[in-house]
Design a protein around this motif. Sequence first.
Motif, PDB file in Angstrom:
ATOM      1  N   GLN A  10      36.662 -11.173 -27.958  1.00  0.00           N
ATOM      2  CA  GLN A  10      35.950 -10.038 -27.371  1.00  0.00           C
ATOM      3  C   GLN A  10      34.486 -10.033 -27.796  1.00  0.00           C
ATOM      4  O   GLN A  10      33.579  -9.857 -26.967  1.00  0.00           O
ATOM      5  CB  GLN A  10      36.640  -8.741 -27.812  1.00  0.00           C
ATOM      6  CG  GLN A  10      36.047  -7.466 -27.257  1.00  0.00           C
ATOM      7  CD  GLN A  10      36.725  -6.251 -27.867  1.00  0.00           C
ATOM      8  OE1 GLN A  10      36.640  -6.019 -29.076  1.00  0.00           O
ATOM      9  NE2 GLN A  10      37.426  -5.490 -27.052  1.00  0.00           N
ATOM     10  N   THR A  13      32.563 -12.934 -26.132  1.00  0.00           N
ATOM     11  CA  THR A  13      32.301 -12.634 -24.725  1.00  0.00           C
ATOM     12  C   THR A  13      31.128 -11.676 -24.582  1.00  0.00           C
ATOM     13  O   THR A  13      30.192 -11.913 -23.802  1.00  0.00           O
ATOM     14  CB  THR A  13      33.555 -12.021 -24.069  1.00  0.00           C
ATOM     15  OG1 THR A  13      34.611 -12.993 -24.087  1.00  0.00           O
ATOM     16  CG2 THR A  13      33.277 -11.602 -22.629  1.00  0.00           C
ATOM     17  N   ASN A  14      31.157 -10.591 -25.338  1.00  0.00           N
ATOM     18  CA  ASN A  14      30.091  -9.599 -25.243  1.00  0.00           C
ATOM     19  C   ASN A  14      28.753 -10.155 -25.714  1.00  0.00           C
ATOM     20  O   ASN A  14      27.702  -9.819 -25.166  1.00  0.00           O
ATOM     21  CB  ASN A  14      30.455  -8.357 -26.057  1.00  0.00           C
ATOM     22  CG  ASN A  14      31.548  -7.532 -25.391  1.00  0.00           C
ATOM     23  OD1 ASN A  14      32.041  -7.888 -24.329  1.00  0.00           O
ATOM     24  ND2 ASN A  14      31.936  -6.438 -26.014  1.00  0.00           N
ATOM     25  N   LEU A  17      27.355 -12.406 -22.890  1.00  0.00           N
ATOM     26  CA  LEU A  17      26.862 -11.569 -21.794  1.00  0.00           C
ATOM     27  C   LEU A  17      25.561 -10.872 -22.172  1.00  0.00           C
ATOM     28  O   LEU A  17      24.615 -10.814 -21.373  1.00  0.00           O
ATOM     29  CB  LEU A  17      27.919 -10.532 -21.407  1.00  0.00           C
ATOM     30  CG  LEU A  17      29.215 -11.077 -20.798  1.00  0.00           C
ATOM     31  CD1 LEU A  17      30.227  -9.952 -20.598  1.00  0.00           C
ATOM     32  CD2 LEU A  17      28.941 -11.782 -19.471  1.00  0.00           C
ATOM     33  N   ARG A  18      25.505 -10.350 -23.384  1.00  0.00           N
ATOM     34  CA  ARG A  18      24.306  -9.643 -23.830  1.00  0.00           C
ATOM     35  C   ARG A  18      23.122 -10.601 -23.943  1.00  0.00           C
ATOM     36  O   ARG A  18      21.993 -10.272 -23.539  1.00  0.00           O
ATOM     37  CB  ARG A  18      24.579  -8.977 -25.185  1.00  0.00           C
ATOM     38  CG  ARG A  18      23.365  -8.304 -25.805  1.00  0.00           C
ATOM     39  CD  ARG A  18      22.800  -7.218 -24.889  1.00  0.00           C
ATOM     40  NE  ARG A  18      21.583  -6.685 -25.439  1.00  0.00           N
ATOM     41  CZ  ARG A  18      21.551  -5.667 -26.302  1.00  0.00           C
ATOM     42  NH1 ARG A  18      22.681  -5.080 -26.687  1.00  0.00           N
ATOM     43  NH2 ARG A  18      20.403  -5.231 -26.753  1.00  0.00           N
ATOM     44  N   GLU A  36      31.348  -6.778 -16.847  1.00  0.00           N
ATOM     45  CA  GLU A  36      31.090  -5.687 -17.780  1.00  0.00           C
ATOM     46  C   GLU A  36      31.544  -6.081 -19.186  1.00  0.00           C
ATOM     47  O   GLU A  36      32.616  -6.667 -19.350  1.00  0.00           O
ATOM     48  CB  GLU A  36      31.840  -4.427 -17.342  1.00  0.00           C
ATOM     49  CG  GLU A  36      31.241  -3.741 -16.130  1.00  0.00           C
ATOM     50  CD  GLU A  36      29.847  -3.205 -16.401  1.00  0.00           C
ATOM     51  OE1 GLU A  36      29.628  -2.638 -17.491  1.00  0.00           O
ATOM     52  OE2 GLU A  36      28.972  -3.379 -15.533  1.00  0.00           O
ATOM     53  N   PRO A  37      30.731  -5.765 -20.201  1.00  0.00           N
ATOM     54  CA  PRO A  37      31.170  -6.030 -21.582  1.00  0.00           C
ATOM     55  C   PRO A  37      32.440  -5.254 -21.896  1.00  0.00           C
ATOM     56  O   PRO A  37      32.672  -4.171 -21.361  1.00  0.00           O
ATOM     57  CB  PRO A  37      29.992  -5.525 -22.428  1.00  0.00           C
ATOM     58  CG  PRO A  37      28.832  -5.478 -21.495  1.00  0.00           C
ATOM     59  CD  PRO A  37      29.393  -5.181 -20.146  1.00  0.00           C
ATOM     60  N   GLN A  38      33.252  -5.815 -22.759  1.00  0.00           N
ATOM     61  CA  GLN A  38      34.482  -5.144 -23.152  1.00  0.00           C
ATOM     62  C   GLN A  38      34.160  -4.076 -24.195  1.00  0.00           C
ATOM     63  O   GLN A  38      33.318  -4.281 -25.062  1.00  0.00           O
ATOM     64  CB  GLN A  38      35.462  -6.164 -23.731  1.00  0.00           C
ATOM     65  CG  GLN A  38      35.805  -7.284 -22.754  1.00  0.00           C
ATOM     66  CD  GLN A  38      36.656  -8.355 -23.394  1.00  0.00           C
ATOM     67  OE1 GLN A  38      37.609  -8.058 -24.111  1.00  0.00           O
ATOM     68  NE2 GLN A  38      36.325  -9.611 -23.147  1.00  0.00           N
ATOM     69  N   GLU A  45      29.828  -2.620 -32.048  1.00  0.00           N
ATOM     70  CA  GLU A  45      28.685  -2.512 -31.141  1.00  0.00           C
ATOM     71  C   GLU A  45      27.377  -2.646 -31.919  1.00  0.00           C
ATOM     72  O   GLU A  45      26.428  -3.290 -31.461  1.00  0.00           O
ATOM     73  CB  GLU A  45      28.717  -1.168 -30.402  1.00  0.00           C
ATOM     74  CG  GLU A  45      29.809  -1.046 -29.350  1.00  0.00           C
ATOM     75  CD  GLU A  45      29.552  -1.901 -28.118  1.00  0.00           C
ATOM     76  OE1 GLU A  45      28.458  -2.497 -28.007  1.00  0.00           O
ATOM     77  OE2 GLU A  45      30.454  -1.988 -27.268  1.00  0.00           O
ATOM     78  N   LEU A  48      26.935  -6.184 -32.789  1.00  0.00           N
ATOM     79  CA  LEU A  48      26.558  -6.929 -31.586  1.00  0.00           C
ATOM     80  C   LEU A  48      25.064  -6.798 -31.322  1.00  0.00           C
ATOM     81  O   LEU A  48      24.385  -7.788 -31.021  1.00  0.00           O
ATOM     82  CB  LEU A  48      27.354  -6.424 -30.382  1.00  0.00           C
ATOM     83  CG  LEU A  48      27.046  -7.115 -29.050  1.00  0.00           C
ATOM     84  CD1 LEU A  48      27.566  -8.543 -29.058  1.00  0.00           C
ATOM     85  CD2 LEU A  48      27.647  -6.344 -27.883  1.00  0.00           C
TER      86      LEU A  48
END
Length: 201
Positions: A10, A13-14, A17-18, A36-38, A45, A48
């Motif tokens: 997770q 992935t985020n 994407l970010r 969309e981010p999970q 967060e 991240l």
Amino acid sequence: YFCMQRLDDQFSTNLVLRSVKDQVERVGTCAPSLPEPQPMSDEREQLLEQMASLIRDFGDSLDREPKFNDMVDGFARVADRQSFQKLVDKVFVDDITWGKIVTLICVVGKSIAKVCSALFILPTLICLCVVSWTLDYFRDNLLNWICNRGGWINSISSLAHYSFERDFGSSSSLISLSSGVLFISGVLLGGLIVWRLNRCA
């Protein structure tokens, strides 16, 4: 273990994407429609955000490396599945390291930014394909390695002393990370206990 693997998947992935979104926005182009981010916990967060900032600075340092720019330009020119496979084969030719993983994220983000700024048609489709290949590669080839080393939080000490020369044979020496990166590294290390306590929350 499966809980850790799910959370690291997770987070990976985020983070991809970010980082892609950040690079596209930095060149003044509208970001393509990405998955969309999970949803994650507030602590994750925050980590991240800090990790994405570290990767931005890391990418800025890599911009001075001719071999890194060759990777970006070479992949952005074609951006198909075969060229992606050649890219990851080149990045991970001998082994996996945290520096190589972050380098891949930087190459993908900067390549997508180039594609989006150069194409007037179908940039979103190409970008979605590249993101999909990247996420698949993470799950199939990098996730176990990340989990076996305790997850992303354990990347910080390695990245603080990362040498592009050692991994890719560049003529330059140790990448000089900015004071901002080192500060963020300290903040991330400070969040290590919170991260571990909440990994399976």
